[in-house]
Design a protein around this motif. Structure first.
Motif, PDB file in Angstrom:
ATOM      1  N   LEU A  95       6.619   2.782   7.439  1.00  0.00           N
ATOM      2  CA  LEU A  95       5.484   1.858   7.390  1.00  0.00           C
ATOM      3  C   LEU A  95       4.346   2.445   6.560  1.00  0.00           C
ATOM      4  O   LEU A  95       3.724   1.746   5.748  1.00  0.00           O
ATOM      5  CB  LEU A  95       5.005   1.555   8.809  1.00  0.00           C
ATOM      6  CG  LEU A  95       3.825   0.592   8.951  1.00  0.00           C
ATOM      7  CD1 LEU A  95       4.167  -0.773   8.373  1.00  0.00           C
ATOM      8  CD2 LEU A  95       3.425   0.456  10.423  1.00  0.00           C
ATOM      9  N   ALA A  96       4.092   3.735   6.745  1.00  0.00           N
ATOM     10  CA  ALA A  96       3.030   4.399   5.979  1.00  0.00           C
ATOM     11  C   ALA A  96       3.362   4.401   4.488  1.00  0.00           C
ATOM     12  O   ALA A  96       2.482   4.182   3.642  1.00  0.00           O
ATOM     13  CB  ALA A  96       2.839   5.825   6.486  1.00  0.00           C
ATOM     14  N   GLU A  97       4.628   4.634   4.155  1.00  0.00           N
ATOM     15  CA  GLU A  97       5.047   4.649   2.749  1.00  0.00           C
ATOM     16  C   GLU A  97       4.916   3.258   2.132  1.00  0.00           C
ATOM     17  O   GLU A  97       4.439   3.115   0.998  1.00  0.00           O
ATOM     18  CB  GLU A  97       6.491   5.137   2.647  1.00  0.00           C
ATOM     19  CG  GLU A  97       7.052   5.176   1.230  1.00  0.00           C
ATOM     20  CD  GLU A  97       6.388   6.213   0.346  1.00  0.00           C
ATOM     21  OE1 GLU A  97       6.597   6.161  -0.884  1.00  0.00           O
ATOM     22  OE2 GLU A  97       5.661   7.081   0.879  1.00  0.00           O
ATOM     23  N   ALA A  98       5.328   2.242   2.869  1.00  0.00           N
ATOM     24  CA  ALA A  98       5.204   0.875   2.361  1.00  0.00           C
ATOM     25  C   ALA A  98       3.738   0.513   2.142  1.00  0.00           C
ATOM     26  O   ALA A  98       3.378  -0.094   1.128  1.00  0.00           O
ATOM     27  CB  ALA A  98       5.858  -0.107   3.332  1.00  0.00           C
ATOM     28  N   SER A  99       2.888   0.898   3.077  1.00  0.00           N
ATOM     29  CA  SER A  99       1.459   0.607   2.958  1.00  0.00           C
ATOM     30  C   SER A  99       0.850   1.319   1.755  1.00  0.00           C
ATOM     31  O   SER A  99       0.075   0.724   0.988  1.00  0.00           O
ATOM     32  CB  SER A  99       0.738   1.027   4.241  1.00  0.00           C
ATOM     33  OG  SER A  99      -0.652   0.788   4.144  1.00  0.00           O
ATOM     34  N   ALA A 100       1.207   2.585   1.563  1.00  0.00           N
ATOM     35  CA  ALA A 100       0.645   3.369   0.460  1.00  0.00           C
ATOM     36  C   ALA A 100       1.089   2.822  -0.893  1.00  0.00           C
ATOM     37  O   ALA A 100       0.283   2.719  -1.832  1.00  0.00           O
ATOM     38  CB  ALA A 100       1.054   4.832   0.601  1.00  0.00           C
ATOM     39  N   THR A 101       2.357   2.467  -1.007  1.00  0.00           N
ATOM     40  CA  THR A 101       2.856   1.971  -2.298  1.00  0.00           C
ATOM     41  C   THR A 101       2.298   0.587  -2.617  1.00  0.00           C
ATOM     42  O   THR A 101       2.026   0.272  -3.781  1.00  0.00           O
ATOM     43  CB  THR A 101       4.394   1.927  -2.308  1.00  0.00           C
ATOM     44  OG1 THR A 101       4.867   1.166  -1.182  1.00  0.00           O
ATOM     45  CG2 THR A 101       4.973   3.329  -2.241  1.00  0.00           C
ATOM     46  N   MET A 102       2.095  -0.233  -1.584  1.00  0.00           N
ATOM     47  CA  MET A 102       1.503  -1.553  -1.831  1.00  0.00           C
ATOM     48  C   MET A 102       0.034  -1.426  -2.223  1.00  0.00           C
ATOM     49  O   MET A 102      -0.465  -2.190  -3.051  1.00  0.00           O
ATOM     50  CB  MET A 102       1.657  -2.438  -0.596  1.00  0.00           C
ATOM     51  CG  MET A 102       3.070  -2.927  -0.379  1.00  0.00           C
ATOM     52  SD  MET A 102       3.188  -4.161   0.930  1.00  0.00           S
ATOM     53  CE  MET A 102       4.971  -4.239   1.140  1.00  0.00           C
ATOM     54  N   GLN A 103      -0.648  -0.450  -1.636  1.00  0.00           N
ATOM     55  CA  GLN A 103      -2.037  -0.218  -2.015  1.00  0.00           C
ATOM     56  C   GLN A 103      -2.122   0.256  -3.465  1.00  0.00           C
ATOM     57  O   GLN A 103      -3.005  -0.172  -4.223  1.00  0.00           O
ATOM     58  CB  GLN A 103      -2.672   0.822  -1.093  1.00  0.00           C
ATOM     59  CG  GLN A 103      -4.118   1.173  -1.440  1.00  0.00           C
ATOM     60  CD  GLN A 103      -5.033  -0.040  -1.405  1.00  0.00           C
ATOM     61  OE1 GLN A 103      -5.056  -0.779  -0.425  1.00  0.00           O
ATOM     62  NE2 GLN A 103      -5.792  -0.261  -2.478  1.00  0.00           N
ATOM     63  N   ALA A 104      -1.199   1.123  -3.856  1.00  0.00           N
ATOM     64  CA  ALA A 104      -1.174   1.598  -5.243  1.00  0.00           C
ATOM     65  C   ALA A 104      -0.909   0.440  -6.206  1.00  0.00           C
ATOM     66  O   ALA A 104      -1.510   0.364  -7.288  1.00  0.00           O
ATOM     67  CB  ALA A 104      -0.105   2.679  -5.402  1.00  0.00           C
ATOM     68  N   LEU A 105      -0.026  -0.460  -5.803  1.00  0.00           N
ATOM     69  CA  LEU A 105       0.266  -1.633  -6.628  1.00  0.00           C
ATOM     70  C   LEU A 105      -0.965  -2.516  -6.756  1.00  0.00           C
ATOM     71  O   LEU A 105      -1.322  -2.955  -7.858  1.00  0.00           O
ATOM     72  CB  LEU A 105       1.420  -2.420  -6.004  1.00  0.00           C
ATOM     73  CG  LEU A 105       1.779  -3.755  -6.667  1.00  0.00           C
ATOM     74  CD1 LEU A 105       2.219  -3.543  -8.108  1.00  0.00           C
ATOM     75  CD2 LEU A 105       2.880  -4.460  -5.871  1.00  0.00           C
ATOM     76  N   ARG A 106      -1.631  -2.755  -5.648  1.00  0.00           N
ATOM     77  CA  ARG A 106      -2.839  -3.592  -5.660  1.00  0.00           C
ATOM     78  C   ARG A 106      -3.927  -2.955  -6.532  1.00  0.00           C
ATOM     79  O   ARG A 106      -4.606  -3.641  -7.310  1.00  0.00           O
ATOM     80  CB  ARG A 106      -3.336  -3.773  -4.229  1.00  0.00           C
ATOM     81  CG  ARG A 106      -4.770  -4.272  -4.094  1.00  0.00           C
ATOM     82  CD  ARG A 106      -4.947  -5.689  -4.605  1.00  0.00           C
ATOM     83  NE  ARG A 106      -6.357  -6.023  -4.750  1.00  0.00           N
ATOM     84  CZ  ARG A 106      -7.138  -6.458  -3.759  1.00  0.00           C
ATOM     85  NH1 ARG A 106      -6.634  -6.607  -2.547  1.00  0.00           N
ATOM     86  NH2 ARG A 106      -8.394  -6.751  -3.976  1.00  0.00           N
ATOM     87  N   THR A 107      -4.090  -1.647  -6.431  1.00  0.00           N
ATOM     88  CA  THR A 107      -5.101  -0.946  -7.226  1.00  0.00           C
ATOM     89  C   THR A 107      -4.808  -1.071  -8.719  1.00  0.00           C
ATOM     90  O   THR A 107      -5.715  -1.304  -9.527  1.00  0.00           O
ATOM     91  CB  THR A 107      -5.156   0.539  -6.824  1.00  0.00           C
ATOM     92  OG1 THR A 107      -5.507   0.639  -5.436  1.00  0.00           O
ATOM     93  CG2 THR A 107      -6.195   1.285  -7.654  1.00  0.00           C
ATOM     94  N   ALA A 108      -3.545  -0.928  -9.084  1.00  0.00           N
ATOM     95  CA  ALA A 108      -3.164  -1.032 -10.500  1.00  0.00           C
ATOM     96  C   ALA A 108      -3.455  -2.424 -11.047  1.00  0.00           C
ATOM     97  O   ALA A 108      -3.906  -2.576 -12.188  1.00  0.00           O
ATOM     98  CB  ALA A 108      -1.686  -0.696 -10.660  1.00  0.00           C
ATOM     99  N   ILE A 109      -3.212  -3.436 -10.223  1.00  0.00           N
ATOM    100  CA  ILE A 109      -3.500  -4.809 -10.652  1.00  0.00           C
ATOM    101  C   ILE A 109      -5.008  -5.007 -10.784  1.00  0.00           C
ATOM    102  O   ILE A 109      -5.494  -5.597 -11.755  1.00  0.00           O
ATOM    103  CB  ILE A 109      -2.896  -5.817  -9.662  1.00  0.00           C
ATOM    104  CG1 ILE A 109      -1.370  -5.721  -9.668  1.00  0.00           C
ATOM    105  CG2 ILE A 109      -3.327  -7.237 -10.014  1.00  0.00           C
ATOM    106  CD1 ILE A 109      -0.697  -6.533  -8.578  1.00  0.00           C
TER     107      ILE A 109
END
Length: 267
Positions: free
Chosen positions: A92-106
């Motif tokens: 869950l932590a990994e999914a949250s971190a990678t989605m946050q990174a994706l959102r930041t890049a966008i």
């Protein structure tokens, strides 16, 4: 027709971000469906789908929100009854971190290639978490799980991301899977060599799992068609799901190692 449709889509790109202000789950889901329909219409008309940063931000934000909803909807009791419960917090932590990174890049308007790479990481992390949550029986959580998957799929389609598999990576993963299956078979044999613990059916299933993992590795090495490898992988998942509940019944000294194997063996 194409010109009229462009005008319609232009109007939609203005309206779509405004819909999020209502914070209504049903409205957000319908908006996602409309966006997917626009993607299909673009493909049918042979028109390139313009990459709208606002829509991407909306989808990424919705995915994050639904991921949070997943964690909130699952009770501690439900979590502890899942076969892969020990592995879920980290996933869950990994999914949250990678989605946050994706959102930041966008948000930062980074190049599409960079966003695509981050999407692949987010999708891989999400697929792992979704696999762990598969046995869950919770309608609210299941609805949010479906929404996350749909949001990530919509982002992929909007960006036109084509997922290509690296055969060398697949070979390494298959070899690692076979090694873990071999280790599991050794543990099960030790477990069942103890008095009162002889379950021939389980030992046979584990041996069949080892054979299936070996066959998958050979299929990849022999460069068989992706759909063949995918079917074999699906078969391994089915075998593992049948074996896993029985492994949790181990109470001998092998239990700790077997539980570690349960948490790490993921086809």
């Amino acid at each position: 027709v194409a010109r009229q449709y462009r005008d319609l889509y232009s109007d939609w790109t203005v309206v779509q971000p405004e819909l999020r202000r209502f914070q209504d789950h049903l409205m957000i889901r319908n908006a996602r469906r409309i966006q997917d329909s626009h993607q299909e219409i673009h493909e049918l008309l042979g028109m390139p789908m313009p990459v709208d940063a606002n829509i991407l931000i909306t989808l990424a934000t919705d995915a994050q929100t639904e991921l949070v909803n997943v964690s909130r909807a699952i009770t501690l009791h439900e979590l502890m009854t899942l076969p892969d419960a020990p592995a879920i917090p980290a996933a869950l932590a990994e999914a949250s971190a990678t989605m946050q990174a994706l959102r930041t890049a966008i948000d930062q308007n980074q190049p599409p290639q960079k966003i695509g790479e981050l999407w692949v990481r987010a999708d891989e992390a999400w697929q792992m978490l979704a696999y762990y949550l598969g046995p869950l029986n919770n309608r609210q959580a299941e609805a949010s799980i479906a929404s996350v998957a749909q949001d990530l799929d919509s982002i992929q389609r909007t960006l036109g991301i084509q997922v290509q598999f690296n055969r060398n990576d697949m070979c390494r993963s298959a070899a690692s899977l076979e090694e873990m299956a071999d280790n599991l078979e050794t543990l099960v044999q030790k477990w069942h060599s103890r008095p009162g613990n002889n379950q021939a059916a389980l030992k046979n299933r584990v041996h069949q799992l080892v054979d299936a993992c070996h066959a998958l590795e050979l299929a990849i090495l022999r460069r068989q068609a992706p759909n063949v490898c995918r079917q074999q992988c699906d078969g391994i998942i089915g075998q593992w799901q049948q074996i896993r509940p029985a492994l949790a019944q181990c109470t001998t000294p092998e239990a700790l190692a077997i539980n570690d194997m349960i948490a790490t063996f993921t086809p």
